[in-house]
Design a protein around this motif. Structure first.
Motif, PDB file in Angstrom:
ATOM      1  N   LEU A  54      14.767  -8.056  -7.055  1.00  0.00           N
ATOM      2  CA  LEU A  54      13.475  -7.461  -6.749  1.00  0.00           C
ATOM      3  C   LEU A  54      13.577  -6.042  -6.191  1.00  0.00           C
ATOM      4  O   LEU A  54      12.568  -5.413  -5.915  1.00  0.00           O
ATOM      5  CB  LEU A  54      12.724  -8.347  -5.743  1.00  0.00           C
ATOM      6  N   SER A  55      14.771  -5.558  -6.009  1.00  0.00           N
ATOM      7  CA  SER A  55      14.927  -4.217  -5.463  1.00  0.00           C
ATOM      8  C   SER A  55      14.946  -3.198  -6.587  1.00  0.00           C
ATOM      9  O   SER A  55      15.214  -3.503  -7.740  1.00  0.00           O
ATOM     10  CB  SER A  55      16.211  -4.110  -4.646  1.00  0.00           C
ATOM     11  N   GLU A  56      14.668  -1.981  -6.242  1.00  0.00           N
ATOM     12  CA  GLU A  56      14.595  -0.917  -7.245  1.00  0.00           C
ATOM     13  C   GLU A  56      15.937  -0.685  -7.918  1.00  0.00           C
ATOM     14  O   GLU A  56      16.005  -0.309  -9.075  1.00  0.00           O
ATOM     15  CB  GLU A  56      14.100   0.375  -6.591  1.00  0.00           C
ATOM     16  N   HIS A  80      13.379  -6.633   2.768  1.00  0.00           N
ATOM     17  CA  HIS A  80      14.511  -6.712   3.697  1.00  0.00           C
ATOM     18  C   HIS A  80      14.758  -8.174   4.046  1.00  0.00           C
ATOM     19  O   HIS A  80      13.859  -8.879   4.508  1.00  0.00           O
ATOM     20  CB  HIS A  80      14.223  -5.913   4.973  1.00  0.00           C
ATOM     21  N   GLN A  81      15.977  -8.623   3.816  1.00  0.00           N
ATOM     22  CA  GLN A  81      16.377  -9.977   4.180  1.00  0.00           C
ATOM     23  C   GLN A  81      16.904  -9.964   5.615  1.00  0.00           C
ATOM     24  O   GLN A  81      17.763  -9.160   5.961  1.00  0.00           O
ATOM     25  CB  GLN A  81      17.464 -10.468   3.221  1.00  0.00           C
ATOM     26  N   GLN A  82      16.325 -10.831   6.452  1.00  0.00           N
ATOM     27  CA  GLN A  82      16.725 -10.907   7.853  1.00  0.00           C
ATOM     28  C   GLN A  82      17.129 -12.339   8.180  1.00  0.00           C
ATOM     29  O   GLN A  82      16.864 -13.270   7.423  1.00  0.00           O
ATOM     30  CB  GLN A  82      15.561 -10.494   8.763  1.00  0.00           C
ATOM     31  N   ASP A  83      17.774 -12.507   9.336  1.00  0.00           N
ATOM     32  CA  ASP A  83      18.154 -13.850   9.761  1.00  0.00           C
ATOM     33  C   ASP A  83      16.922 -14.745   9.904  1.00  0.00           C
ATOM     34  O   ASP A  83      16.970 -15.945   9.637  1.00  0.00           O
ATOM     35  CB  ASP A  83      18.911 -13.790  11.099  1.00  0.00           C
ATOM     36  N   ARG A  84      15.817 -14.138  10.319  1.00  0.00           N
ATOM     37  CA  ARG A  84      14.601 -14.913  10.542  1.00  0.00           C
ATOM     38  C   ARG A  84      13.766 -15.078   9.273  1.00  0.00           C
ATOM     39  O   ARG A  84      12.748 -15.739   9.287  1.00  0.00           O
ATOM     40  CB  ARG A  84      13.738 -14.249  11.621  1.00  0.00           C
ATOM     41  N   GLY A  85      14.182 -14.453   8.184  1.00  0.00           N
ATOM     42  CA  GLY A  85      13.417 -14.560   6.950  1.00  0.00           C
ATOM     43  C   GLY A  85      13.295 -13.224   6.242  1.00  0.00           C
ATOM     44  O   GLY A  85      14.161 -12.359   6.360  1.00  0.00           O
ATOM     45  N   SER A 131       5.731 -19.963   7.108  1.00  0.00           N
ATOM     46  CA  SER A 131       7.126 -20.013   6.680  1.00  0.00           C
ATOM     47  C   SER A 131       7.253 -19.594   5.236  1.00  0.00           C
ATOM     48  O   SER A 131       6.347 -19.784   4.432  1.00  0.00           O
ATOM     49  CB  SER A 131       7.674 -21.438   6.856  1.00  0.00           C
ATOM     50  N   LEU A 132       8.362 -18.991   4.923  1.00  0.00           N
ATOM     51  CA  LEU A 132       8.717 -18.657   3.549  1.00  0.00           C
ATOM     52  C   LEU A 132      10.212 -18.833   3.437  1.00  0.00           C
ATOM     53  O   LEU A 132      10.963 -18.365   4.292  1.00  0.00           O
ATOM     54  CB  LEU A 132       8.340 -17.204   3.207  1.00  0.00           C
ATOM     55  N   GLU A 133      10.635 -19.526   2.402  1.00  0.00           N
ATOM     56  CA  GLU A 133      12.062 -19.722   2.227  1.00  0.00           C
ATOM     57  C   GLU A 133      12.757 -18.367   2.124  1.00  0.00           C
ATOM     58  O   GLU A 133      12.274 -17.462   1.467  1.00  0.00           O
ATOM     59  CB  GLU A 133      12.325 -20.537   0.954  1.00  0.00           C
ATOM     60  N   THR A 134      13.896 -18.247   2.765  1.00  0.00           N
ATOM     61  CA  THR A 134      14.622 -16.983   2.704  1.00  0.00           C
ATOM     62  C   THR A 134      15.153 -16.767   1.297  1.00  0.00           C
ATOM     63  O   THR A 134      15.352 -17.707   0.530  1.00  0.00           O
ATOM     64  CB  THR A 134      15.800 -16.992   3.700  1.00  0.00           C
ATOM     65  N   LEU A 135      15.353 -15.518   0.974  1.00  0.00           N
ATOM     66  CA  LEU A 135      15.856 -15.162  -0.344  1.00  0.00           C
ATOM     67  C   LEU A 135      17.356 -14.961  -0.301  1.00  0.00           C
ATOM     68  O   LEU A 135      17.905 -14.505   0.705  1.00  0.00           O
ATOM     69  CB  LEU A 135      15.181 -13.876  -0.838  1.00  0.00           C
ATOM     70  N   SER A 136      18.017 -15.277  -1.409  1.00  0.00           N
ATOM     71  CA  SER A 136      19.442 -14.996  -1.509  1.00  0.00           C
ATOM     72  C   SER A 136      19.637 -13.503  -1.750  1.00  0.00           C
ATOM     73  O   SER A 136      18.695 -12.787  -2.106  1.00  0.00           O
ATOM     74  CB  SER A 136      20.059 -15.785  -2.673  1.00  0.00           C
ATOM     75  N   GLN A 137      20.869 -13.039  -1.562  1.00  0.00           N
ATOM     76  CA  GLN A 137      21.151 -11.626  -1.819  1.00  0.00           C
ATOM     77  C   GLN A 137      20.867 -11.285  -3.277  1.00  0.00           C
ATOM     78  O   GLN A 137      20.383 -10.192  -3.583  1.00  0.00           O
ATOM     79  CB  GLN A 137      22.601 -11.306  -1.463  1.00  0.00           C
ATOM     80  N   ARG A 138      21.149 -12.218  -4.175  1.00  0.00           N
ATOM     81  CA  ARG A 138      20.898 -11.969  -5.594  1.00  0.00           C
ATOM     82  C   ARG A 138      19.403 -11.823  -5.863  1.00  0.00           C
ATOM     83  O   ARG A 138      18.978 -10.964  -6.646  1.00  0.00           O
ATOM     84  CB  ARG A 138      21.470 -13.115  -6.428  1.00  0.00           C
TER      85      ARG A 138
END
Length: 457
Positions: free
Chosen positions: A28-30, A72-77, A16-23
């Motif tokens: 972390l995005s280019e 990539h942020q997904q519903d599953r993580g 498991s890894l906590e999901t990331l917020s959009q911010r």
């Protein structure tokens, strides 16, 4: 030249890894925070190069200029998309499990570091606030385990040691593991791998499951010393100062093996702390050790400490030559004293709160040419203050040897100049020259070492 075999892959966290917020994803995005993305990309590339015999961050970064990582942020993580990634990190198209764990440890630490720095709860303007920040970083990485008795042994030493020295570190690790002790290192090759490798065998002999092989690193050094695959707990601290504080806060004793400038930096950092008057009564076992062939190196380091910091500094450690079992027995005895002391003082087993660390050891040192030239290296300074400045001198040499920024500075402006009293400069120059002659600055077999420094008295 690094040989390139690349692969494209999509990787999701195991467990498991906590999901990331959009911010956080944007950071972390280019197209978001460029510095955060660059930092994460560099750490990921280093982890994917685990096992590569390259100790130059610039070489690895240049060899994989077209490497990219997308989050990539997904519903599953969270999912990582890797483009032109080193193929050695995969087996039949599947990423090696330890590598995948480390990738998401890097993601966890860099996201938390950034959010922590942005948080008004974190106050890095004073010493206690910096220590609290280190505590939160380690707690977020689930490194701190309340109630577990003191048994984490930190092992410091070089990443480019010779074969005999490496075999010796494995023997010491084996003896420590037989006594059910856990290992913490800088997570790379050489001394950072040998004790872990030895301990894995003895832990298996003792039918010990859950043995801990903790690796503490920082972004400026990780590409030069990629994590070894035995590490099962990786923590990436923001800078070398936080990394060093993490070692002495979570470790219960320290063993120092042969090394070079980086090992000298760590050793001086530790001595400077132990010599502080507030730490006089705190037990902290420290052992310098190596095979018989390394006795001249250990003696050189011992003499350097005596010549610069004085005889009192030499009382804070013990030298044991070519006797792995004795090293482990001495460390076990020292850990019993640590346990008793912390019980009496009601201090935590998992984090050494009572240890006093001056801000001079905590503030990041930027090894520019001006800062290196202005270091106060005078024999009339209090020993623990001189240790701070000597530690910074060695930190600059490490940066000029293997860190991308330091290498660029040396290419642009030539070698650093280190100034000071002859009483300090002479033993410093002697020790550094011994490191060069013994191939302790670079991997043996590589190009001839060109010093990134000049000692001036």
């Amino acid at each position: 030249m690094v040989q390139r075999h690349v692969i494209n892959a999509s990787v999701s966290p195991k467990g498991s890894l906590e999901t990331l917020s959009q911010r956080e994803v944007q950071q972390l995005s280019e197209v978001g925070s460029g510095s955060s993305y660059t930092l994460f990309r560099q750490c990921v590339l280093a982890i994917l190069n685990t096992g590569a015999h390259v100790d130059n961050a610039k070489t690895i970064l240049e060899a994989y200029k077209d490497f990219d990582v997308r989050i990539h942020q997904q519903d599953r993580g969270v999912r990582l998309e890797l483009l032109n990634a080193p193929a050695d990190a995969f087996v039949d198209g599947e990423m090696i499990a330890s590598t995948r764990e480390m990738l998401f440890s890097a993601l966890r630490d860099i996201v938390y570091t950034q959010s922590g720095l942005d948080s008004p709860r974190m106050d890095l303007s004073h010493s206690a606030g910096i220590t609290d920040y280190v505590f939160h970083l380690l707690r977020n990485a689930r490194t701190l385990r309340p109630g577990v008795e003191p048994k984490i042994v930190v092992c410091w030493g070089g990443h480019s040691i010779n074969t005999e020295e490496y075999k010796y570190t494995k023997k010491v690790g084996h003896e420590l593991g037989l006594r059910l002790l856990d290992i913490c290192t800088g997570c790379g090759p050489g001394v950072m791998k040998g004790p872990m490798k030895g301990a894995t065998i003895s832990h298996a002999k003792q039918r010990l499951t859950g043995g801990r092989y903790l690796g503490l690193t920082e972004p400026g050094i990780i590409a030069a010393e990629a994590p070894n695959p035995i590490v099962n707990e990786l923590v990436i601290l923001p800078d070398i100062e936080k990394r060093l504080e993490a070692f002495v806060r979570v470790g219960h004793g320290i063993i120092i093996f042969p090394g070079g400038a980086g090992t000298a930096e760590e050793f001086l950092y530790l001595l400077g702390i132990l010599m502080h008057p507030d730490n006089r009564d705190i037990p902290f076992p420290v052992i310098l050790t190596g095979p018989k062939e390394a006795e001249p190196y250990l003696q050189q380091l011992h003499e350097f400490v005596g010549a610069t910091l004085g005889a009192t500094a030499q009382t804070h450690y013990q030298i044991i030559i070519d006797n792995p079992a004795e090293v482990a027995r001495h460390m076990t005895t020292g850990l019993k004293a640590v346990k008793q002391f912390r019980r009496e003082r009601n201090d935590a087993f998992h984090f050494n709160w009572l240890l006093k660390i001056d801000e001079g050891f905590q503030r990041p040192f930027d090894p520019t040419h001006a800062n290196m030239a202005s270091l106060q290296l005078r024999r009339d300074l209090p020993p623990h203050e001189l240790a701070i400045n000597l530690r910074q001198a060695f930190s600059g040499i490490v940066a000029g040897n293997v860190k991308e920024k330091g290498i660029h500075l040396i290419e642009q402006h030539g070698p650093y100049e280190i100034h000071g009293d002859a009483a300090v400069m002479k033993p410093l120059d002697k020790l550094l020259q011994a490191f060069v002659e013994q191939h302790r600055m670079k991997l043996p077999g590589g190009a001839a070492y060109v010093p990134c420094y000049r000692v001036v008295s």
